[in-house]
Design a protein around this motif. Structure first.
Motif, mmCIF file in Angstrom:
data_model
loop_
_atom_site.group_PDB
_atom_site.id
_atom_site.type_symbol
_atom_site.label_atom_id
_atom_site.label_comp_id
_atom_site.label_asym_id
_atom_site.label_seq_id
_atom_site.Cartn_x
_atom_site.Cartn_y
_atom_site.Cartn_z
ATOM 1 N N UNK A 54 0.693 -1.232 0.038
ATOM 2 C CA UNK A 54 0.116 0.105 0.140
ATOM 3 C C UNK A 54 0.867 1.296 -0.041
ATOM 4 N N UNK A 55 0.333 2.164 -0.485
ATOM 5 C CA UNK A 55 0.937 3.535 -0.346
ATOM 6 C C UNK A 55 1.444 4.051 1.065
ATOM 7 N N UNK A 56 0.566 3.980 1.959
ATOM 8 C CA UNK A 56 0.609 4.159 3.219
ATOM 9 C C UNK A 56 1.821 3.313 3.978
ATOM 10 N N UNK A 57 1.895 2.259 3.454
ATOM 11 C CA UNK A 57 3.212 1.013 4.131
ATOM 12 C C UNK A 57 4.370 1.754 3.312
ATOM 13 N N UNK A 58 4.331 2.128 2.181
ATOM 14 C CA UNK A 58 5.526 2.304 1.540
ATOM 15 C C UNK A 58 6.292 3.590 2.238
ATOM 16 N N UNK A 59 5.516 4.567 2.520
ATOM 17 C CA UNK A 59 5.974 5.856 3.077
ATOM 18 C C UNK A 59 5.965 5.973 4.537
ATOM 19 N N UNK A 60 5.588 5.073 5.390
ATOM 20 C CA UNK A 60 5.487 4.931 6.675
ATOM 21 C C UNK A 60 6.542 4.195 7.540
ATOM 22 N N UNK A 61 7.515 3.748 6.952
ATOM 23 C CA UNK A 61 8.530 3.042 7.793
ATOM 24 C C UNK A 61 9.746 3.821 8.368
#
Length: 61
Positions: A54-61
């Motif tokens: 997901x877009x959220x996962x890619x940018x939330x680490x």
């Protein structure tokens, strides 16, 4: 606008931008070696972000 809907032409229009195409823009900048902490964070989190997809996962680490 979510990244998946982003287009350069739309951004240029919406924000009244000017696109300047230059080759070798960063040629004079020396590479930087990532710190051990950054390497560790990427090793631990990038596979998870890619697997989730997901877009959220890619940018939330």
């Amino acid at each position: 606008m979510p990244y998946s809907k982003f287009t350069l032409s739309r951004a240029v229009e919406d924000f009244d931008l000017t696109v300047r195409e230059e080759s070798n823009l960063f040629a004079a900048i020396e590479p930087v070696v990532p710190t051990p902490l950054l390497r560790e964070i990427l090793v631990e989190n990038v596979p998870w972000a890619v697997a989730v997809g997901s877009e959220k996962a890619r940018f939330s680490f």
